[in-house]
Design an enzyme around this catalytic site. Structure first.
Site, short mmCIF file in Angstrom:
data_model
loop_
_atom_site.label_atom_id
_atom_site.label_comp_id
_atom_site.label_asym_id
_atom_site.label_seq_id
_atom_site.Cartn_x
_atom_site.Cartn_y
_atom_site.Cartn_z
N HIS A 44 1.86 4.56 -3.09
CA HIS A 44 1.97 6.02 -3.03
C HIS A 44 3.22 6.49 -3.78
CE1 HIS A 44 -1.44 6.52 -0.45
NE2 HIS A 44 -0.92 5.83 0.53
N HIS A 85 0.84 -1.21 0.00
CA HIS A 85 0.00 0.00 0.00
C HIS A 85 0.87 1.26 0.00
CE1 HIS A 85 -3.39 2.64 1.24
NE2 HIS A 85 -2.43 3.28 1.88
N GLU A 86 1.89 1.28 0.86
CA GLU A 86 2.77 2.45 0.91
C GLU A 86 3.60 2.58 -0.36
OE1 GLU A 86 2.27 4.56 3.17
OE2 GLU A 86 0.97 3.26 4.33
#
Length: 434
Positions: free
Chosen positions: A281, A277-278
């Site tokens: 970004h 998820h990170e």
């Protein structure tokens, strides 16, 4: 002046009652019927006691938020109306000769006063976090962090305010444009140095101690074409029991950081999903898009603030004992206007942030192909942090930069992976043939 003060105080009291009524009476927080019986249903992963704690804690935190924001406006307004800002400016001129030092002295008085007036809200927030076992800090530890915040903010603000009022004196009509032009490189510089200069003042950062897990994460990063050499962990367990991970910094100072609480309470597959998820970004340039959006909003914010302040000073300058915009005594007015504009823009910025978070969730699912780990990770995040699974509408609009936890879990549970799409395709083909 008495009418202004009376209306301001009455308005704040009425707003406080309205916020209380909305949060404690109107906002039921029921989850949509479609979530019932799914992994997004809090009955599936939270006990009744945990749900009650989450509801109580979230409501208190939300109430404090909706009280503290207009209270900040009220403080700036009263500082202006009662001539306190003018008095601070007079003291600064009596204390120091040079303009920069006068700004430093004035800002110290103003910062100290606003810090003391806002302290009860800060303490109540800490108290309830401690009472609900979210905060792991003792009062001295918490107070140390508050004092560090004060001094770091004071030093940064002194530089910014000195530069800003210098521009006001030099560019009387277009100061806002010059201020924004200076604000752009300053913001980029601050984002660049924050991971290596500011963040280490609060916590100890180190490369991930679990080298096997780090190798798994770096392999995942390689699949995403991310040139990562290390993953960082930070000792947040001395402060909180909540879980988190984040991306920070830009350029060669960009970092993916895991809280040690996350490492301690999630299993390896759940951590890999959080890391994916990170990474999303980073891959989708959310940090740079966020900076660009922030600077665009700041452009219009500076312009609107300039127009609004000019109108207020033209109409009420005599009552406020303000002759021109470039006087230091106007700073509370500027902070008041900017704070109100920021609050007004928060629904838009939060909605955009939620969109990016949904993108990151989808990317992480595609990368890991592990919906079960993603669902369990979010369930643990909600439980450990007493997160509000289904926040009231106005809370979501003004406070949430992430989708509601129930929405995230349900979206992940129903997300069609490639293997599932193929299976559904086979079923559709068979049906059409029949």
């Amino acid at each position: 002046m008495k009418k202004w003060v009376a209306f301001a105080l009455l308005g704040y009291v009425l707003f406080a009652f309205a916020a209380y009524y909305y949060l404690y009476v109107m906002a039921a927080g029921d989850i949509p019927e479609i979530y019932k019986g799914t992994s997004a249903d809090p009955d599936m992963f939270l006990s009744q006691a945990d749900q009650a704690l989450s509801k109580d804690y979230s409501t208190v935190k939300n109430f404090l938020f909706f009280l503290s924001v207009p209270f900040e406006w009220l403080v700036y307004f009263l500082i202006l109306v009662f001539g306190i800002s003018r008095k601070f400016e007079d003291w600064s001129k009596q204390t120091a000769r040079f303009s920069f030092l006068q700004t430093a002295v004035y800002l110290f008085y103003l910062s100290l006063l606003t810090f003391l007036l806002a302290f009860p809200f800060q303490y109540m927030s800490y108290h309830f976090s401690k009472a609900y076992h979210i905060s792991a800090q003792s009062f001295p530890q918490w107070m140390k962090g508050e004092l560090m915040d004060f001094w770091i903010s004071y030093l940064i603000m002194t530089v910014l305010v000195a530069a800003l009022y210098g521009l006001m004196k030099k560019f009387q009509k277009r100061w806002w444009l010059a201020a924004w032009a200076l604000f752009v490189p300053f913001t980029v510089f601050l984002m660049y140095v924050q991971p290596v200069v500011i963040d280490p003042l609060y916590n100890e950062f180190s490369t991930l101690k679990n080298k096997e897990l780090e190798a798994e994460i770096l392999e995942l990063a390689a699949q995403a074409n991310i040139p990562a050499e290390h993953v960082y962990e930070v000792d947040k367990s001395k402060e909180t029991n909540a879980l988190n991970a984040y991306v920070t910094g830009i350029g060669d100072n960009a970092r993916i950081v895991l809280w040690d609480t996350t490492l301690n309470k999630l299993n390896e597959e759940e951590i890999l999903f959080v890391m994916a998820h990170e990474m999303a970004h980073y891959v989708k340039k959310h940090i740079y898009i966020g900076i660009g959006s922030y600077l665009l909003l700041a452009f219009f914010g500076f312009w609107l603030a300039a127009k609004w302040m000019e109108r207020i000073i033209h109409k009420h300058g005599e009552n406020l004992q303000i002759d021109r915009l470039s006087q230091l005594r106007t700073l509370p007015l500027l902070l008041l206007v900017l704070s109100m504009l920021s609050f007004a823009a928060s629904p838009l910025s939060n909605a955009f942030s939620r969109f990016e978070e949904r993108q990151a969730d989808a990317y992480a699912i595609e990368l890991t192909q592990n919906k079960e780990a993603a669902v369990s990770a979010f369930q643990k995040l909600a439980k450990e942090g007493l997160s509000e699974v289904q926040p009231p509408l106005l809370v979501k609009v003004f406070r949430y930069g992430h989708p509601a936890m129930s929405e995230r879990i349900y979206t992940i549970e129903t997300y069609p992976l490639e293997t599932e799409k193929k299976e559904w395709g086979k079923v559709d083909t068979q049906k059409s043939q029949n």
